[in-house]
Design a protein around this motif. Structure first.
Motif, PDB file in Angstrom:
ATOM      1  N   PHE A   1       0.847  -1.186   0.000  1.00 46.34           N
ATOM      2  CA  PHE A   1       0.000   0.000   0.000  1.00 46.34           C
ATOM      3  C   PHE A   1       0.883   1.238   0.000  1.00 46.34           C
ATOM      4  O   PHE A   1       2.101   1.145   0.175  1.00 46.34           O
ATOM      5  CB  PHE A   1      -0.924   0.021   1.225  1.00 46.34           C
ATOM      6  CG  PHE A   1      -0.233  -0.307   2.518  1.00 46.34           C
ATOM      7  CD1 PHE A   1       0.558   0.632   3.172  1.00 46.34           C
ATOM      8  CD2 PHE A   1      -0.363  -1.577   3.088  1.00 46.34           C
ATOM      9  CE1 PHE A   1       1.209   0.330   4.356  1.00 46.34           C
ATOM     10  CE2 PHE A   1       0.291  -1.897   4.278  1.00 46.34           C
ATOM     11  CZ  PHE A   1       1.075  -0.936   4.910  1.00 46.34           C
ATOM     12  N   CYS A   2       0.253   2.372  -0.203  1.00 50.05           N
ATOM     13  CA  CYS A   2       0.960   3.660  -0.189  1.00 50.05           C
ATOM     14  C   CYS A   2       0.039   4.668   0.487  1.00 50.05           C
ATOM     15  O   CYS A   2      -0.605   5.482  -0.179  1.00 50.05           O
ATOM     16  CB  CYS A   2       1.316   4.101  -1.602  1.00 50.05           C
ATOM     17  SG  CYS A   2       2.107   5.733  -1.703  1.00 50.05           S
ATOM     18  N   VAL A   3      -0.066   4.579   1.793  1.00 51.52           N
ATOM     19  CA  VAL A   3      -0.913   5.515   2.538  1.00 51.52           C
ATOM     20  C   VAL A   3      -0.420   6.933   2.265  1.00 51.52           C
ATOM     21  O   VAL A   3       0.759   7.233   2.384  1.00 51.52           O
ATOM     22  CB  VAL A   3      -0.859   5.219   4.051  1.00 51.52           C
ATOM     23  CG1 VAL A   3      -1.606   6.302   4.827  1.00 51.52           C
ATOM     24  CG2 VAL A   3      -1.477   3.851   4.329  1.00 51.52           C
TER      25      VAL A   3
ATOM     26  N   LYS B   1       5.683   7.076   5.646  1.00 47.07           N
ATOM     27  CA  LYS B   1       6.647   6.066   6.068  1.00 47.07           C
ATOM     28  C   LYS B   1       5.919   4.873   6.680  1.00 47.07           C
ATOM     29  O   LYS B   1       5.027   5.061   7.520  1.00 47.07           O
ATOM     30  CB  LYS B   1       7.619   6.654   7.094  1.00 47.07           C
ATOM     31  CG  LYS B   1       8.573   7.689   6.527  1.00 47.07           C
ATOM     32  CD  LYS B   1       9.537   8.184   7.597  1.00 47.07           C
ATOM     33  CE  LYS B   1      10.508   9.213   7.039  1.00 47.07           C
ATOM     34  NZ  LYS B   1      11.432   9.711   8.084  1.00 47.07           N
ATOM     35  N   PRO B   2       6.259   3.639   6.287  1.00 44.30           N
ATOM     36  CA  PRO B   2       5.576   2.461   6.826  1.00 44.30           C
ATOM     37  C   PRO B   2       5.554   2.405   8.345  1.00 44.30           C
ATOM     38  O   PRO B   2       4.583   1.934   8.937  1.00 44.30           O
ATOM     39  CB  PRO B   2       6.374   1.296   6.232  1.00 44.30           C
ATOM     40  CG  PRO B   2       6.931   1.846   4.960  1.00 44.30           C
ATOM     41  CD  PRO B   2       7.245   3.284   5.246  1.00 44.30           C
TER      42      PRO B   2
END
Length: 209
Positions: free
Chosen positions: A23-25, A41-42
Motif C-alpha cells: 500500500f501507499c498511505v 513512512k511504513p
C-alpha cells in the motif's frame, strides 16, 4: 542449461515481488501530484489509515441543491491513495438534486440504500440513459460523462458511490457556467441563453461578469 534458466527466472520473480508495495498511505502533509500523494513512512502507518468513519452521519442538505456529498477520497481517506478506489455518500432531501456533473478521473458505481433516486447520464453521442432506482439498485456512470441524481421520493434518499480512482475529480456543469467570472456575453454565446437568464443564474450561484 535448464537449471540456469530456472534459477534466473526465480531471481526475476523474487525481485519483482520484492519491489511491490502492499500500500501507499498518502502523506497529506506533502503536495498531491498527478500520481497521488507521496507514501507515508511504513513505520508511521496505523490501522486507522485504513478505516474511515466520516460516512456514518448524513451530510448537510440545507443548501440550494438540497443535497450533500460526503467524500472519502485520498484527501480525506489517505489509505486509498494509489489503490485505484474511493467512495462517497450522497444525501438527498426531498426534491434534492446532484446537478449535471462529470468525474474526469474515474467511472462511478452508485448503490441506493434508502428512498428512491432518478439517475441518468448522457453519452458522447448524446444518447440518454435514465432510470428510477430503488433501494438496493445499482447504476454505473462511465468515466467523464455528464450525469446526475434526483431524489424521486418524498423522503430523504441515500446512496453510496464508489469510484475507480482515489481522486476522481469533479466538475459541476452549472457551477462551471454560472459560479465564476466568465463574462456573461461568452456564456450567452456558448449556451444560447439570453442575458437575463444568464445573469439571474449567476446571481443565484455567485458568479460575476
Amino acid at each position: 542449461m535448464l537449471h540456469t534458466i530456472f534459477f534466473l527466472s526465480s531471481l526475476l520473480i523474487i525481485s519483482s515481488h520484492a519491489s511491490v508495495q502492499d500500500f501507499c498511505v498518502g502523506d497529506l502533509k506533502a503536495p498531491e501530484g498527478p500520481a497521488g500523494y507521496s507514501c507515508k513512512k511504513p513505520s508511521l502507518v496505523t490501522v486507522d489509515d485504513f478505516v474511515f468513519t466520516g460516512l456514518r452521519a448524513a451530510g448537510n442538505t440545507s443548501n440550494i441543491i438540497k443535497a450533500a456529498v460526503s467524500p472519502a477520497f485520498a484527501a480525506q481517506f489517505p489509505g486509498v491513495n494509489g489503490l485505484g478506489i474511493s467512495v462517497a455518500r450522497l444525501d438527498l432531501a426531498p426534491n434534492g438534486v446532484i446537478p449535471m456533473h462529470t468525474h474526469p478521473g474515474a467511472s462511478e458505481l452508485l448503490v441506493v440504500t434508502q428512498g428512491s433516486i432518478l439517475a441518468g447520464f448522457v453519452s458522447s453521442a448524446n444518447d440518454v440513459y435514465l432510470k428510477k432506482l430503488k433501494r438496493g439498485d445499482v447504476m454505473l456512470f462511465p468515466q467523464g460523462l455528464l450525469h446526475f441524481q434526483i431524489n424521486s421520493a418524498g423522503v430523504n434518499s441515500i446512496a453510496f458511490v464508489s469510484f475507480g480512482s482515489p481522486s476522481p475529480g469533479l466538475q459541476i456543469l452549472d457551477f462551471a457556467l454560472f459560479a465564476n467570472d466568465l463574462p456573461s456575453k461568452l456564456v450567452e454565446k456558448t449556451t444560447f441563453l439570453d442575458d437575463a437568464t444568464v445573469k439571474a443564474l449567476k446571481a443565484v450561484l455567485g458568479g460575476t461578469g
